[in-house]
Design an enzyme around this catalytic site. Structure first.
Site, PDB file in Angstrom:
ATOM      1  CB  SER A   6      74.886  36.727   2.435  1.00 38.44           C
ATOM      2  OG  SER A   6      74.912  35.943   1.128  1.00 38.44           O
ATOM      3  CG  ASP A  33      77.015  34.002  -1.005  1.00 37.59           C
ATOM      4  OD1 ASP A  33      78.190  33.192  -0.505  1.00 37.59           O
ATOM      5  OD2 ASP A  33      76.301  34.121  -0.259  1.00 37.59           O
ATOM      6  CG  MET A 135      82.115  26.499   3.991  1.00 35.59           C
ATOM      7  SD  MET A 135      80.989  29.106   3.443  1.00 35.59           S
ATOM      8  CE  MET A 135      79.465  27.753   3.323  1.00 35.59           C
ATOM      9  N   GLY A 140      75.848  26.699  -0.618  1.00 33.31           N
ATOM     10  CA  GLY A 140      75.220  26.578  -1.727  1.00 33.31           C
ATOM     11  C   GLY A 140      73.334  26.938  -1.401  1.00 33.31           C
ATOM     12  CG  PHE A 141      70.697  26.607  -0.994  1.00 29.43           C
ATOM     13  CD1 PHE A 141      69.678  26.795  -1.622  1.00 29.43           C
ATOM     14  CD2 PHE A 141      71.037  24.359  -1.192  1.00 29.43           C
ATOM     15  CE1 PHE A 141      69.756  26.568  -3.032  1.00 29.43           C
ATOM     16  CE2 PHE A 141      71.215  24.324  -2.099  1.00 29.43           C
ATOM     17  CZ  PHE A 141      70.161  24.647  -3.501  1.00 29.43           C
ATOM     18  CG  ASP A 169      79.182  32.541   4.297  1.00 28.75           C
ATOM     19  OD1 ASP A 169      77.916  33.095   4.972  1.00 28.75           O
ATOM     20  OD2 ASP A 169      80.037  32.244   3.363  1.00 28.75           O
ATOM     21  N   GLY A 171      73.925  30.478   8.643  1.00 29.53           N
ATOM     22  CA  GLY A 171      73.486  30.262  10.126  1.00 29.53           C
ATOM     23  C   GLY A 171      74.229  31.319  10.886  1.00 29.53           C
ATOM     24  CB  SER A 193      70.484  37.197  10.950  1.00 29.19           C
ATOM     25  OG  SER A 193      71.922  36.892  10.463  1.00 29.19           O
TER      26      SER A 193
HETATM   27  C1  DX5 Z   1      76.468  29.515   1.768  1.00 30.81           C
HETATM   28  C2  DX5 Z   1      76.689  31.181   1.551  1.00 30.81           C
HETATM   29  C3  DX5 Z   1      76.327  32.218   2.622  1.00 30.81           C
HETATM   30  C4  DX5 Z   1      75.176  32.255   3.243  1.00 30.81           C
HETATM   31  C5  DX5 Z   1      74.868  32.744   4.157  1.00 30.81           C
HETATM   32  O1  DX5 Z   1      76.186  28.978   0.486  1.00 30.81           O
HETATM   33  O2  DX5 Z   1      78.748  30.993   0.909  1.00 30.81           O
HETATM   34  O3  DX5 Z   1      77.292  32.983   1.831  1.00 30.81           O
HETATM   35  O4  DX5 Z   1      74.350  32.984   1.927  1.00 30.81           O
HETATM   36  O5  DX5 Z   1      72.909  32.915   4.404  1.00 30.81           O
HETATM   37  P1  DX5 Z   1      72.344  32.512   5.723  1.00 30.81           P
HETATM   38  O6  DX5 Z   1      73.282  33.735   6.427  1.00 30.81           O
HETATM   39  O7  DX5 Z   1      71.297  32.983   5.550  1.00 30.81           O
HETATM   40  O8  DX5 Z   1      73.293  31.444   6.437  1.00 30.81           O
HETATM   41 ZN    ZN Z   2      79.379  32.822   1.706  1.00 26.82          ZN
END
Ligand code: DX5
Ligand code: ZN
Length: 213
Positions: A6, A33, A135, A140-141, A169, A171, A193
């Protein structure tokens, strides 16, 4: 297991080069994203940015729309070079029409579900779907913790539609990819990661190795 880094965790000041580098590091798809500051409490970028970086890789562009009423922008993202487009079942009044618009625009249609949304909400649309995105964090983050209990959704999807691709998607790391692979996940999105690893190339290899344990 396919790995879709991502770019939310990339350096936005040199996004094109980041995409080129992660391609050389062995990524399978590029995950982009798109956030509107309304469906999720964060803002990122839209179709013009997707189009601007399209030329930096030949890998599939996996565009994850976290926006209200995404039907308004499907044609823009198709023209910008999206190969797979996922949108949230919670965010759209005309889910079937939007999936059809993605296919008509030449991209592969996918639906995403937030952690609190039952996976059964996508069942009426299975015949139109290339993939479902489960998800494993609240959208969002980047940088949040993986919710392992979401794997029951993956198992339910694989039981109901064994050929459907399932993506997760949020963690994903060397530990959390193990139960994900066991549950039947086909594609893992990985932001922090991969992009924050000392060697993203080594990390992509190690994630694939961990998934095949
Ligand atoms: C969160 C996004 C993800 C995010 C994953 O809303 O959809 O794609 O970038 O980031 P990590 O892998 O750091 O959890
Ligand atoms: Zn995403």
């Amino acid at each position: 297991m396919l790995i879709a880094p991502s770019i939310l965790a990339a350096d936005f000041s040199k996004l094109g080069n980041e995409i080129r580098d992660i391609t050389e590091a062995g990524a399978d798809w590029i995950h982009l994203d798109v956030m509107d500051g309304a469906f999720v409490p964060n803002l990122t970028f839209g179709a013009p940015v997707v189009q601007a970086v399209r030329g930096y890789t030949d890998l599939p562009f996996d565009v994850h729309l976290m926006i209200h009423q995404p039907h308004r922008y499907i044609s823009d993202f198709c023209k910008a070079g999206a190969d797979i487009i996922s949108f949230h079942v919670e965010a759209e009044d005309n889910v079937a029409g939007t999936l059809d618009a993605i296919a008509a625009g030449g991209a592969k249609p996918a639906l995403a579900v937030k952690p609190g949304t039952p996976v059964e909400t996508v069942f009426p649309y299975l015949d139109k779907l290339y993939m479902v995105l489960v998800m494993t964090v609240e959208p969002g983050f980047g940088g949040q913790s993986y919710m392992g209990d979401m794997m029951s959704k993956v198992v339910a999807l694989k039981e109901k539609a064994p050929k459907l691709l399932v993506q997760i998607d949020g963690g994903v790391n060397l530990e959390t990819i193990v139960p994900s692979a066991k549950a039947g996940v086909d594609i893992c999105v990985a932001g922090t990661s991969v992009f924050r690893a000392p060697s993203p190339k080594q990390m992509i290899q190690d994630l694939k190795k961990a998934a095949s344990r």
